[in-house]
Design an enzyme around this catalytic site. Structure first.
Site, PDB file in Angstrom:
ATOM      1  N   LYS A  96      52.289  67.961  26.001  1.00  0.00           N
ATOM      2  CA  LYS A  96      53.404  69.098  25.968  1.00  0.00           C
ATOM      3  C   LYS A  96      52.840  70.185  25.609  1.00  0.00           C
ATOM      4  O   LYS A  96      52.166  70.660  24.242  1.00  0.00           O
ATOM      5  CB  LYS A  96      54.520  68.788  25.584  1.00  0.00           C
ATOM      6  CG  LYS A  96      55.494  70.040  25.742  1.00  0.00           C
ATOM      7  CD  LYS A  96      56.837  69.849  25.006  1.00  0.00           C
ATOM      8  CE  LYS A  96      57.558  71.324  24.913  1.00  0.00           C
ATOM      9  NZ  LYS A  96      58.701  71.325  23.954  1.00  0.00           N
ATOM     10  N   GLY A 157      66.263  76.464  20.365  1.00  0.00           N
ATOM     11  CA  GLY A 157      67.316  76.512  19.219  1.00  0.00           C
ATOM     12  C   GLY A 157      68.540  77.216  19.464  1.00  0.00           C
ATOM     13  O   GLY A 157      69.484  77.040  18.528  1.00  0.00           O
ATOM     14  N   ALA A 183      64.320  73.482  25.958  1.00  0.00           N
ATOM     15  CA  ALA A 183      64.906  74.512  24.956  1.00  0.00           C
ATOM     16  C   ALA A 183      66.323  75.121  25.817  1.00  0.00           C
ATOM     17  O   ALA A 183      66.302  75.282  27.188  1.00  0.00           O
ATOM     18  CB  ALA A 183      63.768  75.454  25.065  1.00  0.00           C
ATOM     19  N   GLY A 184      66.971  75.287  24.675  1.00  0.00           N
ATOM     20  CA  GLY A 184      68.504  75.931  25.308  1.00  0.00           C
ATOM     21  C   GLY A 184      69.468  75.080  25.586  1.00  0.00           C
ATOM     22  O   GLY A 184      70.701  75.472  25.418  1.00  0.00           O
ATOM     23  N   THR A 206      67.008  70.424  19.178  1.00  0.00           N
ATOM     24  CA  THR A 206      67.835  71.008  18.093  1.00  0.00           C
ATOM     25  C   THR A 206      69.470  70.488  18.609  1.00  0.00           C
ATOM     26  O   THR A 206      70.154  70.067  17.486  1.00  0.00           O
ATOM     27  CB  THR A 206      67.985  72.526  18.471  1.00  0.00           C
ATOM     28  OG1 THR A 206      66.809  73.165  18.132  1.00  0.00           O
ATOM     29  CG2 THR A 206      68.890  72.994  17.540  1.00  0.00           C
TER      30      THR A 206
END
Lengths: 255, 371
Positions: A96, A157, A183-184, A206
Site C-alpha cells: 500500500k 483518523g 481513511a475517514g 482508527t
C-alpha cells in the site's frame, strides 16, 4: 460467488483492517479472528526486521494477507525503498503506497504516489495506492499498473465518514480497478454507505482500534460491509422526487 | 511573520486584562471547539489562563478523546545518550555550565559505540537522543561520526546539541540524522539575557530560529519547548505554543512535537524561580493537546513515575525510559556529573510493563533506519 480479486488474489471478505493504534498485539489477533477480515495493513517502519523484539507479524493469523504500507515515506524514493525492504523481508508482493508530506492534516501526495506506483508495478508489486480522490490521478495510477485505488473518505483518523463521496462516486463510475475507501470511515454505517455506492472494499483502522471494544466493532464493520455489498448487488431502488404508490392508484382504468 | 516578530508582538499585550475578560462560557466554548475546529492564538491563551484551571477535567476528557483518535493507545519509547558534557556556555541554571568545576568527559568513538551497543542490546531501545554540552569541541565531524555509529544500533537518531546552520543539518542528514530537539529555554528576550550570560547560546535569535533551520534542512522531526521555571509560566507556555503553531503552519513536511520540561536541581542546588505546579503542568499539556491534535508531546524522566503514569491518558505520545544523564553513564564507569537529576528511575522493562498494564502499546521502532 462474489469475490474481491486484487492482483489475481481472491478474497471472500471486503473489510480490510489496520494494525495501528491498538493497545496490544494480542488484540489485533483477536480482532482478525473474530471479524473474518482477510487482509491487514502493517507499517513496515514499525516492524522489527532484526527479529530481536516483539513483532506485530507474529500476531497475524496465517491466511490473513499482509498489506505492508509505506507510512512514514515522504517521497516516491522512500516509498519504493520501503516496498523493496518489505518484499525482501518476506512480507510478499502486496504494497500500500502511502506518501504523506503534510504532517498537519496528513494528506497524501498524489504526484509522488503516481511516481512510486509506476516503478513498483514494473517490479511486479501488487500496488494499492492511497490517494486524495481525484479522477486524473486515478487514471494515471490505472495506466501505471496499480491493482486498486484507495481514495480517502475524510482525513486520516478523523472518523468523519464519506466527506469526499461525490469524488469517490466519480472514481467508481470511471475506473476499471477496485475502489477501496481508506481513511475517514468512522462508523459501520459509513462502511455500508461506501459499499452501497459500489466501492469494492473498505479499509478501517482508527474506528476499530480506538473504539471501546475493538473486537466487537470489527465484527460490526464486517457485517456493515457485507450488508452494503449485498445492497449494491441487489441494486438499490431508485430515488424519486415524486410520490410513487406501492400499488398503482390508477390501475382500475381500462383503455 | 518571523518567530521573533511574533514574540515581539506580544511584548505589550495586557495578559491580565485578557484573563479578566474570560468567563466559564468562553472557556467551555474553546474546549467544545477543540478537535473539530482549528483553535486560534487567543483560544490557546484561554486554555492556559488561570481561570481555565477550574476546567481541567473537561479539558482532560477532550484531550483523551483527541489523543486516542490521532495516536491510539501507543507510546513511543526513547532513551537519551550523553556523549559530552563540555560546554562553552554560561547558563545560570545548568549543571553543565562552563564555570562549574565538574568532571568533564567527551566520549571517544569507541566509547560511543560501547554505550550504543549497551542501550540497544541490553535495554532494547531503538530510538535515541544524542546529547552534548554546547561546545566548539563537538565539531561537525565529531557529530557526523557519532551519528554514523549510532545508526548501526538505532532506527531513529535525534540530536540535542548546539544549534547548527542549515548546511550543517543537511550534512548530518546525509549520515542518517532523523531529527532535532532544541529548547528555547526562555522566550522572554530580556529574561533570556539574564540566564544566558556568555557563550553562543546568549544569542537569543539564533537559538529561536534553530527549529526553523532544522526544518529547512528537511529533517523528519523537530521537538521544541521552554524550560519551565525561568520565565512567567503562562507566557512561556503561550509563546512555546505559538512557536509550535508557526512551525507547523510553515513546514508541513516536518513532524513537530513539544516538551514541557520543568527545571530541576542540578549542580550546587540550583533553585528554580518560577516553578510550575503539577496542576499547571497538566493544564499546559492539555492546552497543547487541544490546540495541536496531531503534534507529539514528550514527557521525560525529569518527572516522577507516579506523575508520568497519570499523564498517559492526557495527550502524551513519547516517553523516555531508563534514562541516564551522565556522560557514559550506561556502561562506562566514570563518575561524571549529570546535567540534571532524573526522578523516574525505572528500567525500560519496568516502563514497558507499566504501559501494558495500563493498556498501552509501547512502540520501540517507528522508522526503518535502512531507508
Amino acid at each position: 460467488m462474489d469475490k474481491l480479486i486484487i492482483g489475481g488474489v481472491e478474497f471472500n471478505n471486503r473489510l480490510i483492517t489496520g494494525s495501528g493504534k491498538f493497545s496490544s498485539y494480542n488484540l489485533i489477533r483477536e480482532m482478525l479472528n473474530e471479524s473474518k477480515s482477510e487482509m491487514i495493513t502493517i507499517a513496515l517502519r514499525r516492524v522489527d526486521l532484526t527479529g530481536k523484539s516483539e513483532n506485530v507479524l507474529d500476531y497475524i493469523p496465517k491466511g490473513v494477507k499482509l498489506l505492508p504500507n509505506t507510512s512514514g515515506a515522504r517521497t516516491a524514493e522512500e516509498a519504493i525503498k520501503i516496498a523493496r525492504i518489505a518484499r525482501a523481508s518476506g512480507c510478499g508482493d502486496f504494497i500500500k503506497i502511502e506518501i504523506i508530506n503534510d504532517m498537519k492534516y496528513l494528506m497524501p501526495d498524489n504526484h509522488e504516489t503516481v511516481r512510486a506506483t509506476e516503478i513498483l508495478a514494473k517490479e511486479g508489486f501488487i500496488v494499492m495506492p492511497y490517494i486524495n480522490p481525484d479522477l486524473i490521478t486515478a487514471k494515471k495510477l490505472e495506466a501505471a499498473g496499480a491493482a486498486a485505488i484507495m481514495p480517502l473518505g475524510a482525513p486520516i483518523g478523523s472518523n468523519k465518514g464519506l466527506l469526499t463521496k461525490p469524488m469517490i462516486e466519480i472514481l467508481v463510475e470511471n475506473c476499471n480497478l477496485p475502489i477501496i475507501v481508506d481513511a475517514g470511515i468512522g462508523k459501520p454505517s459509513h462502511a455500508c454507505e461506501a459499499m452501497e455506492m459500489g466501492c469494492s472494499a473498505v479499509l478501517v483502522d482508527t474506528a476499530i482500534a480506538t473504539s471501546e471494544n475493538p473486537v466487537k466493532m470489527a465484527i460490526a464493520f464486517n457485517k456493515a460491509t457485507q450488508a452494503g455489498r449485498e445492497a449494491y448487488l441487489a441494486k438499490c431502488a431508485k430515488i424519486n422526487n415524486h410520490a410513487v404508490a406501492s400499488s398503482s392508484l390508477t390501475g382500475f382504468l381500462r383503455d | 511573520m518571523m518567530m521573533d516578530r511574533i514574540v515581539e508582538s506580544y511584548n505589550d499585550f495586557d495578559f491580565e486584562n485578557f484573563f479578566r475578560s474570560l468567563d466559564s462560557k468562553k472557556i467551555l466554548d474553546v474546549i467544545d471547539r477543540s478537535g473539530e475546529k482549528v483553535l486560534e492564538d487567543m483560544d490557546l491563551l484561554t486554555l492556559l489562563s488561570p481561570q481555565a484551571q477550574e476546567f481541567l477535567e473537561e479539558m482532560a476528557i477532550k484531550a483523551n478523546v483527541i489523543t486516542k483518535q490521532y495516536f491510539g493507545k501507543e507510546i513511543h519509547i526513547y532513551a537519551p545518550l550523553y556523549i559530552s558534557n563540555i560546554c562553552d556556555n554560561e547558563c545560570t541554571y545548568c549543571g553543565f555550565k562552563h564555570s562549574n568545576p565538574i568532571k568533564r568527559r567527551h566520549l571517544t568513538y569507541d566509547e560511543i559505540e560501547k554505550e550504543s551497543k549497551y542501550i540497544s542490546e541490553t535495554l532494547g531501545v531503538h530510538s535515541i537522543i544524542l546529547l552534548t554540552g554546547e561546545s566548539y569541541i563537538n565539531s561537525l565531524e565529531y557529530l557526523k561520526n557519532a551519528i554514523t555509529i549510532l545508526k548501526k544500533y538505532f532506527n531513529t537518531v535525534i540530536i540535542e546539541v548546539q544549534p547548527l546552520s542549515v548546511e550543517e543539518y543537511f550534512e548530518l542528514k546525509t549520515v542518517g540524522l532523523d531529527g532535532v530537539t532544541v529548547y528555547q529555554e526562555c522566550y522572554d528576550k530580556e529574561l533570556y539575557k539574564t540566564y544566558h550570560l556568555s557563550g553562543k547560546k546568549s544569542d537569543y535569535k539564533y537559538r529561536l530560529d534553530t527549529p526553523e533551520r532544522a526544518s529547512i534542512a528537511d529533517l523528519r522531526s523537530v521537538n521544541i519547548g521552554a524550560l519551565f521555571g525561568l520565565g512567567n509560566p503562562v507566557k512561556e507556555a503561550f509563546l512555546s505554543g505559538l512557536h509550535l503553531r508557526y512551525l507547523t503552519n510553515k513546514f508541513l513536511n516536518t513532524q513537530f512535537s513539544i516538551s514541557i520540561p520543568r527545571i530541576k536541581e542540578a549542580y550546587r542546588n540550583i533553585k528554580p524561580q518560577n516553578i510550575i505546579s503539577d496542576k499547571q503542568f497538566v493544564q499546559f499539556l492539555l492546552a497543547y493537546r487541544l490546540c495541536f491534535p496531531t503534534s507529539g508531546i514528550n514527557i521525560s524522566t525529569r518527572e516522577s513515575k507516579e506523575f508520568r503514569d497519570n499523564l498517559l491518558p492526557l495527550g502524551v505520545t513519547k516517553f523516555s525510559a531508563g534514562s541516564v544523564t551522565e556522560v557514559g553513564g550506561y556502561s562506562l564507569s566514570n563518575g561524571s556529573s549529570p546535567q540534571f537529576e532524573t526522578d523516574d528511575h525505572r528500567s525500560v522493562v519496568e516502563i514497558v510493563d507499566m504501559l501494558k498494564i495500563k493498556g498501552y502499546q509501547p512502540i520501540f521502532k517507528d522508522w526503518e533506519s535502512s531507508i
